[in-house]
Structure formats: C-alpha cells, structure tokens
Scaffold this motif. Structure first.
Motif, PDB file in Angstrom:
ATOM      1  N   ASN A  20       0.824  -1.220   0.000  1.00 21.31           N
ATOM      2  CA  ASN A  20       0.000   0.000   0.000  1.00 21.31           C
ATOM      3  C   ASN A  20       0.855   1.266   0.000  1.00 21.31           C
ATOM      4  OD1 ASN A  20      -2.387  -1.461   0.014  1.00 21.31           O
ATOM      5  ND2 ASN A  20      -2.454  -1.531   2.257  1.00 21.31           N
ATOM      6  N   LEU A  21       1.960   1.204  -0.714  1.00 22.43           N
ATOM      7  CA  LEU A  21       2.891   2.333  -0.716  1.00 22.43           C
ATOM      8  C   LEU A  21       2.311   3.541  -1.461  1.00 22.43           C
ATOM      9  CD1 LEU A  21       5.842   3.278  -0.046  1.00 22.43           C
ATOM     10  CD2 LEU A  21       6.407   2.582  -2.365  1.00 22.43           C
ATOM     11  N   GLN A  22       2.448   4.697  -0.838  1.00 24.68           N
ATOM     12  CA  GLN A  22       2.046   5.943  -1.493  1.00 24.68           C
ATOM     13  C   GLN A  22       3.178   6.941  -1.332  1.00 24.68           C
ATOM     14  OE1 GLN A  22      -1.970   7.284  -0.302  1.00 24.68           O
ATOM     15  NE2 GLN A  22      -2.400   6.596  -2.373  1.00 24.68           N
ATOM     16  N   VAL A  23       3.680   7.419  -2.453  1.00 28.62           N
ATOM     17  CA  VAL A  23       4.735   8.435  -2.438  1.00 28.62           C
ATOM     18  C   VAL A  23       4.170   9.683  -3.090  1.00 28.62           C
ATOM     19  CG1 VAL A  23       7.066   9.002  -3.198  1.00 28.62           C
ATOM     20  CG2 VAL A  23       6.506   6.645  -2.600  1.00 28.62           C
ATOM     21  N   ARG A  24       4.080  10.750  -2.318  1.00 29.25           N
ATOM     22  CA  ARG A  24       3.488  11.980  -2.840  1.00 29.25           C
ATOM     23  C   ARG A  24       4.322  13.176  -2.448  1.00 29.25           C
ATOM     24  NH1 ARG A  24      -2.155  10.673  -0.106  1.00 29.25           N
ATOM     25  NH2 ARG A  24      -0.680   9.930   1.433  1.00 29.25           N
ATOM     26  N   GLU A  25       4.371  14.146  -3.362  1.00 29.65           N
ATOM     27  CA  GLU A  25       5.098  15.366  -3.070  1.00 29.65           C
ATOM     28  C   GLU A  25       4.078  16.491  -3.033  1.00 29.65           C
ATOM     29  OE1 GLU A  25       8.706  15.486  -5.333  1.00 29.65           O
ATOM     30  OE2 GLU A  25       9.050  17.582  -4.815  1.00 29.65           O
ATOM     31  N   GLN A  26       4.095  17.263  -1.969  1.00 27.70           N
ATOM     32  CA  GLN A  26       3.103  18.313  -1.801  1.00 27.70           C
ATOM     33  C   GLN A  26       3.730  19.484  -1.060  1.00 27.70           C
ATOM     34  OE1 GLN A  26      -0.863  16.802  -0.596  1.00 27.70           O
ATOM     35  NE2 GLN A  26      -0.980  18.515   0.811  1.00 27.70           N
ATOM     36  N   GLU A  27       3.665  20.644  -1.651  1.00 31.31           N
ATOM     37  CA  GLU A  27       4.195  21.876  -1.038  1.00 31.31           C
ATOM     38  C   GLU A  27       5.605  21.692  -0.471  1.00 31.31           C
ATOM     39  OE1 GLU A  27       1.300  24.170   1.402  1.00 31.31           O
ATOM     40  OE2 GLU A  27      -0.146  22.673   0.732  1.00 31.31           O
ATOM     41  N   GLY A  28       6.458  21.122  -1.294  1.00 32.25           N
ATOM     42  CA  GLY A  28       7.866  21.013  -0.901  1.00 32.25           C
ATOM     43  C   GLY A  28       8.172  19.949   0.133  1.00 32.25           C
ATOM     44  N   VAL A  29       7.202  19.067   0.395  1.00 31.09           N
ATOM     45  CA  VAL A  29       7.430  17.984   1.353  1.00 31.09           C
ATOM     46  C   VAL A  29       7.095  16.657   0.677  1.00 31.09           C
ATOM     47  CG1 VAL A  29       6.739  16.995   3.575  1.00 31.09           C
ATOM     48  CG2 VAL A  29       6.904  19.477   3.321  1.00 31.09           C
ATOM     49  N   LEU A  30       7.960  15.672   0.888  1.00 32.23           N
ATOM     50  CA  LEU A  30       7.714  14.343   0.335  1.00 32.23           C
ATOM     51  C   LEU A  30       7.054  13.481   1.410  1.00 32.23           C
ATOM     52  CD1 LEU A  30       8.295  12.560  -2.210  1.00 32.23           C
ATOM     53  CD2 LEU A  30      10.330  11.773  -1.025  1.00 32.23           C
ATOM     54  N   TYR A  31       5.949  12.854   1.048  1.00 41.86           N
ATOM     55  CA  TYR A  31       5.227  11.989   1.990  1.00 41.86           C
ATOM     56  C   TYR A  31       5.349  10.545   1.523  1.00 41.86           C
ATOM     57  CZ  TYR A  31       3.043  16.283   3.741  1.00 41.86           C
ATOM     58  OH  TYR A  31       2.834  17.524   4.275  1.00 41.86           O
ATOM     59  N   ILE A  32       5.813   9.684   2.404  1.00 42.82           N
ATOM     60  CA  ILE A  32       5.890   8.252   2.081  1.00 42.82           C
ATOM     61  C   ILE A  32       5.039   7.510   3.111  1.00 42.82           C
ATOM     62  CG2 ILE A  32       7.396   6.235   1.849  1.00 42.82           C
ATOM     63  CD1 ILE A  32       9.652   8.076   1.026  1.00 42.82           C
ATOM     64  N   ASP A  33       3.994   6.860   2.647  1.00 43.07           N
ATOM     65  CA  ASP A  33       3.131   6.091   3.543  1.00 43.07           C
ATOM     66  C   ASP A  33       3.083   4.646   3.069  1.00 43.07           C
ATOM     67  OD1 ASP A  33       1.146   8.137   5.248  1.00 43.07           O
ATOM     68  OD2 ASP A  33       2.021   8.999   3.436  1.00 43.07           O
ATOM     69  N   GLY A  34       2.939   3.731   4.017  1.00 40.38           N
ATOM     70  CA  GLY A  34       2.812   2.344   3.613  1.00 40.38           C
ATOM     71  C   GLY A  34       2.795   1.415   4.809  1.00 40.38           C
ATOM     72  N   GLU A  35       2.712   0.136   4.502  1.00 47.40           N
ATOM     73  CA  GLU A  35       2.658  -0.872   5.554  1.00 47.40           C
ATOM     74  C   GLU A  35       3.798  -1.864   5.372  1.00 47.40           C
ATOM     75  OE1 GLU A  35      -1.292  -2.243   4.912  1.00 47.40           O
ATOM     76  OE2 GLU A  35      -2.170  -0.732   6.227  1.00 47.40           O
ATOM     77  N   ALA A  36       4.618  -1.982   6.403  1.00 47.34           N
ATOM     78  CA  ALA A  36       5.745  -2.905   6.348  1.00 47.34           C
ATOM     79  C   ALA A  36       5.314  -4.244   6.955  1.00 47.34           C
ATOM     80  CB  ALA A  36       6.922  -2.344   7.125  1.00 47.34           C
ATOM     81  N   PRO A  37       5.821  -5.353   6.403  1.00 50.89           N
ATOM     82  CA  PRO A  37       5.423  -6.665   6.936  1.00 50.89           C
ATOM     83  C   PRO A  37       6.021  -6.946   8.310  1.00 50.89           C
ATOM     84  CG  PRO A  37       7.050  -6.917   5.198  1.00 50.89           C
ATOM     85  CD  PRO A  37       6.702  -5.461   5.245  1.00 50.89           C
ATOM     86  N   ASP A  38       7.145  -6.300   8.654  1.00 49.02           N
ATOM     87  CA  ASP A  38       7.752  -6.525   9.970  1.00 49.02           C
ATOM     88  C   ASP A  38       8.574  -5.307  10.400  1.00 49.02           C
ATOM     89  OD1 ASP A  38      10.240  -6.746   8.549  1.00 49.02           O
ATOM     90  OD2 ASP A  38       9.630  -8.784   8.034  1.00 49.02           O
ATOM     91  N   GLY A  39       8.976  -5.340  11.662  1.00 48.12           N
ATOM     92  CA  GLY A  39       9.736  -4.233  12.221  1.00 48.12           C
ATOM     93  C   GLY A  39      11.090  -4.028  11.544  1.00 48.12           C
ATOM     94  N   ALA A  40      11.703  -5.137  11.102  1.00 43.92           N
ATOM     95  CA  ALA A  40      13.028  -5.049  10.491  1.00 43.92           C
ATOM     96  C   ALA A  40      12.982  -4.241   9.190  1.00 43.92           C
ATOM     97  CB  ALA A  40      13.565  -6.451  10.222  1.00 43.92           C
ATOM     98  N   THR A  41      11.921  -4.469   8.396  1.00 42.87           N
ATOM     99  CA  THR A  41      11.761  -3.742   7.138  1.00 42.87           C
ATOM    100  C   THR A  41      11.626  -2.243   7.417  1.00 42.87           C
ATOM    101  OG1 THR A  41      10.610  -5.655   6.249  1.00 42.87           O
ATOM    102  CG2 THR A  41      10.385  -3.607   5.017  1.00 42.87           C
ATOM    103  N   LYS A  42      10.826  -1.934   8.428  1.00 43.92           N
ATOM    104  CA  LYS A  42      10.614  -0.527   8.804  1.00 43.92           C
ATOM    105  C   LYS A  42      11.928   0.100   9.285  1.00 43.92           C
ATOM    106  CE  LYS A  42       8.361   2.082  12.420  1.00 43.92           C
ATOM    107  NZ  LYS A  42       7.457   2.019  13.557  1.00 43.92           N
TER     108      LYS A  42
END
Lengths: 139, 165
Positions: A20-42
């Motif tokens: 569910n990765l979402q990469v968006r750029e808005q008003e000079g800020v990059l937003y990365i949202d998503g769900e990692a399968p485990d803590g290590a990935t995060k």
C-alpha cells in the motif's frame, strides 16, 4: 521531483518491501506512507532515511510506515524508559489520568483504533488510553 | 489444349487487370496513418495516442486518461477512410494519488503536546502547518520521536533550532 531524486534509494527500498505504498510530493514535502510486513523492514527504511538526510534534520520528508501485524495485537509491554505509563480517560494528555501501568508491565490491548493512542486494560483492571509509542506488541 | 492455354492466359490477364484496378482504389498505409494522426491530434482528449497502420489495420498505442478516452481514440481511427479495423493497445493512466490531508494547526499543536510531554528541554511550535522544534535531544530519542511525529502528517519541519546530541 527533486525530492524524489534525493530520496530515490529510500523510495526504491520502500517499493520493494512495503505494501500500500504511497509516495506523494506536496508543497515542498515528500510523503511516504505504507505498511511494512515486519519491524526489520521498517527499521531498514529509517536507516536509509538517516543516511540520506543525517539526523532527519532537513524536515522535507514525512515517512509514516506502519508495521502490520499478522494477527491482532492483544498484549503489549510497557516500554517506557523507566517510569510508569499513564492510562487516561480519553486519547490526549489533556485527559485525566485514570490509572498507571508499571514499567515493563504487560497490558491487554483492547483497541488500536488510532496510531497514536491505544485503549488498554492493566492487570488491575484499569481501562483507558495509553500513548502507543511506549507500548511494544507482545507476540 | 490450345483452347485451354487461351483460357488460362485470359484468366491470368483478368487477374492482373483486377489487381491493378484494386491497387488504384486502395489507400497507402502511410497516407492512412497521416489521416488518423491528424484526426487524433484534432481532438484534445485523444491527442496522446499514436498510431501505426499496416495493411489497413490501425494499431493505437499511448496513454489515455480513462476508458472513455480510449474508446474515443478507436472511434476516431475507425472513421478514417481506408482503415479496415482498429487494434486498440492504448493504456489507461493510473489515477493520481490522493493529496495528503494536513491537520489544522490547532489539532497539530494538541498532538505535539502529547508527543513531546516526556521531552522536557525541547521547545515546540506550529507555524503554517509546519512543526518547529528547538532545543536538544539525544539521537536515539530523536529517531523514535521523529517516527511518532511523522504520523501527524504536518507540512514538514523547521529544525534549524534543534541540536542532536
């Protein structure tokens, strides 16, 4: 686009390991949202972020990666530094304290409706909201 | 035998004559391509598509914003004289990502108060949707705090006054 170039390595790693990765750029800020399968990935993503922007001090990236548990979290350990954890009537530090959970106490997680505040029940039966940052899910 | 030869040569002649006349009426693929391209360009919605024509079969490629646009491209190409059929290989562009919803300054301030309750020695403010932090914090604590603060979806940070120990 310049921000996406700066954080290209991070975006590439996130694309490979995050759902569910979402990469968006808005008003000079990059937003990365998503769900990692485990803590290590995060943790790996946060390490890349720290490498590309030492100490996260540029303030041009907001990365919200949640770890999705395979099973619902029912128990959590109080992982404060050393103090007790306040249990409050509602989600917010302006809410009255209705109880306390001891450092390293195991509490029952009733609901995780918010990312920031979880509804918990202590061993003594006190029920209320605790700040999620200080709760670590027990498997 | 002679009669047979005559009829065969007559047939051959006829076949050549027919194919010649057919050639005259048939449009060249390159001309059809030009005509389709012009028609696609004329419609702003279909302008993103490209076409190749072979033996009267028009193959459309490129990116359309939706199904309606894709169907329109095929329709335009199909109307052009000389186009026998249309192969529609246009792709649909993915929808643009939804914008980030930033909270009101008031909401953000309250959430910041919660997050920074246990970080005495740090100052904070919200300015135009940005989180402004000042003071000192240990690296390990900061790494944890930044993860929490990023859940608040602010319009970024002003960290010029922050020192990492």
């Amino acid at each position: 686009m310049a921000l996406q170039d700066k954080y290209q390595e991070l975006i590439t790693a996130a694309t490979a390991g995050v759902s569910n990765l979402q990469v968006r750029e808005q008003e000079g800020v990059l937003y990365i949202d998503g769900e990692a399968p485990d803590g290590a990935t995060k943790d790996k993503l946060w390490a890349i972020y720290d490498k590309l922007d030492p100490n996260f001090l540029s303030g041009d990236l907001v990365m919200n990666i949640n770890v999705v548990a395979s099973a619902p979290v029912t128990k959590a350990k109080v992982t404060t530094e050393r103090s007790n954890l306040n249990i409050r009537k509602g989600p917010g530090t302006d809410q009255p304290v209705v109880g306390k959970a001891a450092h390293h106490e195991i509490v029952t997680v009733v609901s995780q409706s918010s990312d920031l505040w979880w509804l918990v029940r202590t061993e003594d039966g006190e029920e209320g909201y605790a700040y999620a940052q200080y709760l670590t899910p027990e498997s | 035998m002679k009669k047979l030869l005559t009829s065969v040569s007559l047939l051959a002649f006829l076949a050549i004559a027919i194919s010649f006349s057919a050639c005259k009426g048939k449009l060249k693929d390159a001309d059809i391509k030009t005509a389709v391209e012009a028609a696609l360009k004329a419609d702003p919605m279909a302008a993103g598509s490209m076409v190749e024509v072979k033996d009267g079969i028009a193959t459309l490629t490129g990116e359309c914003k939706d199904d309606m646009c894709k169907n329109l491209c095929a329709e335009i190409a199909g109307k052009i004289k000389g186009v026998k059929s249309v192969v529609n290989n246009c792709t649909i562009a993915p929808p643009p990502a939804a914008p980030v919803i930033n909270p009101e300054d008031e909401v953000l301030t309250k959430a910041l108060t919660d997050a920074l309750k246990d970080h005495s020695g740090m100052g904070f403010a919200v300015k135009d949707g940005k989180i402004v932090l000042t003071g000192e914090i240990a690296k390990a604590k900061w790494a944890m705090l930044k993860q929490t603060l990023d859940k608040l979806k602010s319009k970024g940070y002003d960290l010029t006054g922050l020192t990492i120990k």
